[in-house]
Motif scaffolding. Structure first.
Motif, mmCIF file in Angstrom:
data_model
loop_
_atom_site.group_PDB
_atom_site.id
_atom_site.type_symbol
_atom_site.label_atom_id
_atom_site.label_comp_id
_atom_site.label_asym_id
_atom_site.label_seq_id
_atom_site.Cartn_x
_atom_site.Cartn_y
_atom_site.Cartn_z
ATOM 1 N N LEU A 38 0.479 -0.841 -0.143
ATOM 2 C CA LEU A 38 0.026 -0.005 0.206
ATOM 3 C C LEU A 38 0.351 1.634 -0.164
ATOM 4 N N LEU A 39 1.433 1.147 0.740
ATOM 5 C CA LEU A 39 2.892 2.428 1.235
ATOM 6 C C LEU A 39 3.711 2.671 0.009
ATOM 7 N N ILE A 40 3.985 1.457 -1.302
ATOM 8 C CA ILE A 40 4.951 1.683 -2.050
ATOM 9 C C ILE A 40 3.407 1.873 -3.827
ATOM 10 N N PHE A 41 1.892 1.424 -3.295
ATOM 11 C CA PHE A 41 1.686 1.936 -4.476
ATOM 12 C C PHE A 41 0.987 3.432 -4.048
ATOM 13 N N GLN A 42 1.223 3.982 -2.902
ATOM 14 C CA GLN A 42 0.886 5.623 -2.475
ATOM 15 C C GLN A 42 1.536 6.531 -3.729
ATOM 16 N N SER A 43 3.317 5.622 -2.891
ATOM 17 C CA SER A 43 4.385 6.533 -3.567
ATOM 18 C C SER A 43 4.101 6.616 -5.011
ATOM 19 N N MET A 44 4.146 5.738 -6.033
ATOM 20 C CA MET A 44 3.675 5.418 -7.250
ATOM 21 C C MET A 44 2.738 5.773 -7.743
ATOM 22 N N ILE A 45 1.765 5.930 -6.846
ATOM 23 C CA ILE A 45 0.750 7.063 -7.287
ATOM 24 C C ILE A 45 0.739 8.737 -7.864
ATOM 25 N N ALA A 96 -5.997 4.021 -10.940
ATOM 26 C CA ALA A 96 -4.725 3.397 -10.337
ATOM 27 C C ALA A 96 -5.239 4.181 -8.728
ATOM 28 N N LEU A 97 -6.359 4.928 -8.723
ATOM 29 C CA LEU A 97 -6.525 5.204 -7.052
ATOM 30 C C LEU A 97 -7.658 4.262 -7.169
ATOM 31 N N LEU A 98 -8.146 3.843 -8.055
ATOM 32 C CA LEU A 98 -9.456 2.262 -7.683
ATOM 33 C C LEU A 98 -9.307 1.624 -7.217
ATOM 34 N N MET A 99 -7.255 1.204 -7.570
ATOM 35 C CA MET A 99 -7.276 -0.255 -7.571
ATOM 36 C C MET A 99 -6.704 0.058 -5.797
ATOM 37 N N GLN A 100 -6.294 1.141 -5.417
ATOM 38 C CA GLN A 100 -5.559 1.884 -4.445
ATOM 39 C C GLN A 100 -6.795 1.104 -3.081
ATOM 40 N N ARG A 101 -8.021 1.593 -3.234
ATOM 41 C CA ARG A 101 -9.098 2.268 -2.521
ATOM 42 C C ARG A 101 -9.466 0.726 -2.152
ATOM 43 N N GLU A 102 -9.779 0.334 -3.665
ATOM 44 C CA GLU A 102 -9.975 -1.617 -3.238
ATOM 45 C C GLU A 102 -9.355 -2.922 -2.141
ATOM 46 N N LEU A 103 -8.152 -1.948 -2.628
ATOM 47 C CA LEU A 103 -7.147 -2.774 -1.855
ATOM 48 C C LEU A 103 -7.249 -2.312 -0.609
ATOM 49 N N LEU A 104 -7.384 -0.946 -0.246
ATOM 50 C CA LEU A 104 -7.351 -0.117 1.340
ATOM 51 C C LEU A 104 -8.656 -0.783 1.154
ATOM 52 N N GLU A 105 -9.535 -0.654 1.627
ATOM 53 C CA GLU A 105 -11.168 -1.321 2.190
ATOM 54 C C GLU A 105 -10.780 -2.598 2.208
ATOM 55 N N LEU A 138 -9.987 -6.956 6.444
ATOM 56 C CA LEU A 138 -9.248 -8.164 6.456
ATOM 57 C C LEU A 138 -10.280 -9.217 5.208
ATOM 58 N N ASP A 139 -9.888 -8.811 4.615
ATOM 59 C CA ASP A 139 -10.716 -9.454 3.408
ATOM 60 C C ASP A 139 -9.485 -10.147 3.280
ATOM 61 N N MET A 140 -8.807 -11.550 3.184
ATOM 62 C CA MET A 140 -7.276 -11.988 2.386
ATOM 63 C C MET A 140 -8.413 -11.949 1.099
ATOM 64 N N ILE A 141 -8.591 -12.970 0.448
ATOM 65 C CA ILE A 141 -9.361 -13.653 -1.086
ATOM 66 C C ILE A 141 -9.710 -11.879 -1.565
ATOM 67 N N GLY A 142 -10.164 -11.160 -0.575
ATOM 68 C CA GLY A 142 -10.623 -9.930 -1.840
ATOM 69 C C GLY A 142 -9.227 -8.860 -1.781
ATOM 70 N N MET A 143 -8.577 -9.009 -1.015
ATOM 71 C CA MET A 143 -6.751 -8.677 -1.326
ATOM 72 C C MET A 143 -6.013 -9.688 -2.657
ATOM 73 N N ALA A 144 -6.242 -10.282 -1.825
ATOM 74 C CA ALA A 144 -5.082 -11.952 -2.876
ATOM 75 C C ALA A 144 -5.252 -10.694 -4.538
ATOM 76 N N ASP A 145 -7.230 -11.407 -5.091
ATOM 77 C CA ASP A 145 -7.746 -11.162 -6.129
ATOM 78 C C ASP A 145 -7.166 -9.281 -6.134
ATOM 79 N N CYS A 146 -7.392 -8.346 -5.775
ATOM 80 C CA CYS A 146 -7.374 -7.272 -6.474
ATOM 81 C C CYS A 146 -5.413 -7.195 -6.565
ATOM 82 N N LEU A 147 -4.823 -7.924 -5.831
ATOM 83 C CA LEU A 147 -3.097 -7.969 -5.648
ATOM 84 C C LEU A 147 -3.084 -8.222 -7.282
ATOM 85 N N THR A 171 0.863 -1.826 -12.488
ATOM 86 C CA THR A 171 2.452 -1.959 -12.316
ATOM 87 C C THR A 171 2.938 -1.882 -13.238
ATOM 88 N N GLN A 172 2.343 -2.849 -14.309
ATOM 89 C CA GLN A 172 2.826 -2.737 -15.636
ATOM 90 C C GLN A 172 2.335 -1.330 -16.278
#
Length: 93
Positions: A33-40, A55-64, A69-78, A86-87
């Motif tokens: 999250l910190l790396i993505f914030q810096s990249m954004i 990028a903002l939508l990705m960051q928001r989804e990952l943060l939510e 504590l949604d492990m699958i949601g975080m993994a899918d978002c990543l 990143t690409q």
């Protein structure tokens, strides 16, 4: 950090998330999250115009998912959105 290093960090974090290793996973996502914030924040004007909203939508989804504590949601978002962001980021840098 290079694109390959970041993609590897994303894959490792997703694997730990899918394995439901909560403590380790949460630490890795926090770092990402910190790396993505810096990249954004460091995107060029062209990048912001082309993919800034994504990028903002990705960051928001990952943060939510992180906060809930949604492990699958975080993994899918990543694996989906963070990998694409990143690409895009390194392709247009």
């Amino acid at each position: 950090m290079s694109e390959n290093e970041l993609q590897e960090k994303i894959s490792e974090a997703a694997l730990v998330l899918y394995q439901n290793k909560e403590r380790e996973a949460m630490q890795q996502v926090k770092e990402l999250l910190l790396i993505f914030q810096s990249m954004i924040q460091n995107q060029t004007k062209e990048q912001m115009e082309t993919g800034g909203n994504f990028a903002l939508l990705m960051q928001r989804e990952l943060l939510e998912n992180y906060k809930s504590l949604d492990m699958i949601g975080m993994a899918d978002c990543l694996m989906e959105k963070a990998t694409l962001f990143t690409q895009f980021y390194f392709q247009n840098k």
